[in-house]
Design an enzyme around this catalytic site. Structure first.
Site, PDB file in Angstrom:
ATOM      1  CE1 TYR A 195      49.227  51.124  20.146  1.00 54.26           C
ATOM      2  CE2 TYR A 195      49.970  49.488  21.713  1.00 54.26           C
ATOM      3  CZ  TYR A 195      49.199  49.834  20.624  1.00 54.26           C
ATOM      4  OH  TYR A 195      48.397  48.889  20.032  1.00 54.26           O
ATOM      5  N   PRO A 198      38.914  43.651  23.155  1.00 48.71           N
ATOM      6  CG  PRO A 198      39.972  42.529  24.920  1.00 48.71           C
ATOM      7  CD  PRO A 198      40.238  43.502  23.811  1.00 48.71           C
ATOM      8  N   GLY A 228      30.949  46.700  31.789  1.00 55.63           N
ATOM      9  CA  GLY A 228      29.957  46.798  32.851  1.00 55.63           C
ATOM     10  C   GLY A 228      30.027  48.097  33.621  1.00 55.63           C
TER      11      GLY A 228
END
Length: 333
Positions: A53, A221, A229
């Site tokens: 990462y 997730p 949204g």
């Protein structure tokens, strides 16, 4: 904060796991520190990272492998019981782009395991990893070598538990069969891509993890931002979710708009409903959240308070149908 056991082990972890992939490339060190402090204060004791990462996928020229681990290490170095209170998970497998690695840059050979853990321990400023995860399956080294390598690290006190990521069901079974032959615990958990938009793991991986007694840790997730949204705001701009929506066909876009309308009806954000759906599944140990900002961290904590009704779960199933249950019943008698 709710907690649960990591699979069949005696280790208890928080129901949310803090993912740190954004730390460095997309989240400054200062804000990353604040996010980790907030998570720890809220009772999240489970942090997930990986040795690779730090990459900026959009700009290969700005690769900084280990960046996220380094940030976590400097946060630990502040003291205050930070390291002692965290169940720390990191990963091994990928090429670290170290010129000294040569042809052994990738994989799970005993050589690679021994070499890479030293780098992670140094960057994380700790003497042990609580959950050392195989980032991918190994297609060449035998399990005798892999489990021997992990057993050596455990005997040294550098690793406590071993986990897997992105394994198929057959790989989980093979791993545990070979571990049992060595009278070795084997895997404690499987980290896998799973969300409302990606339900294929329900066919094989989730049933296998459940039967083997493994913790199940969903990554992604929010479906790469599609379930956040943000893509359907009045001015979505060039957010990751907005760009992803543009690649969908009209039927898929309409389905996401229906999802957004359902969330408004519930009075909850799209991202929190997506997390609550995962938390409602008894197989799920802890979804891995990856907040970029303090606001996102604070918002994710609310997902733990959401109890989705059976009617809402059925409506979500209708919007995002799964494969029809576990195999073979999903497609055969």
């Amino acid at each position: 904060m709710q907690s649960t056991y990591l699979g069949r082990t005696g280790l208890k972890v928080s129901r949310l796991c803090l993912g740190t992939m954004n730390f460095g490339p997309r989240t400054s060190e200062q804000e990353a520190f604040a996010i980790m402090d907030m998570a720890l204060d809220a009772g999240i004791n489970f942090f997930d990272t990986a040795n690779i990462y730090g990459q900026l996928y959009a700009d290969p020229a700005q690769i900084h492998m280990g960046w996220s681990e380094e940030i976590i290490g400097r946060w630990f170095a502040q003291g205050g019981g930070r390291r002692e209170r965290v169940i720390l998970a990191t990963k091994v497998y990928c090429d670290m782009y170290d010129s000294t690695d040569g042809p052994n840059a990738e994989g799970l050979s005993a050589f690679k395991l021994k070499r890479d853990i030293e780098g992670s321990l140094r960057r994380l400023q700790t003497d042990h990893i609580d959950l050392y995860q195989m980032h991918h399956i190994e297609r060449h080294a035998p399990w005798e070598e892999i489990w021997g390598g992990f057993a050596y690290l455990i005997a040294q006190g550098k690793v406590t538990y071993v986990g897997s990521c992105n394994f198929g069901a057959r790989h989980l079974v093979q791993a545990q069969y070979e571990a049992a032959n060595r009278h070795f615990l084997g895997l404690a958990s499987e980290q896998h891509h799973y969300n409302l938009l990606c339900r294929l793991p329900e066919l094989e991986v989730i049933p296998a993890a459940q039967e083997l007694g493994l913790g199940f840790l969903p990554w992604g997730p929010l479906g790469g931002g599609l379930l956040s949204g943000a893509a359907f705001q009045a001015n979505p701009g060039n957010s990751r979710g907005a760009q992803a929506v543009k690649a969908l066909d009209q039927e898929q876009q309409n389905r996401l708009r229906e999802y957004s309308a359902l969330c408004r009806e519930l009075g909850e954000s799209e991202s929190n409903v997506a997390l609550a759906w995962l938390l409602a599944n008894p197989v799920v140990t802890a979804p891995i959240i990856g907040p970029r900002t303090l606001e996102q961290m604070e918002s994710a904590l609310h997902a733990l308070e959401i109890q989705l009704s059976q009617e809402t779960l059925q409506r979500l199933d209708a919007l995002f149908p799964g494969p029809g249950g576990p195999a073979p019943e999903a497609y055969a008698w």
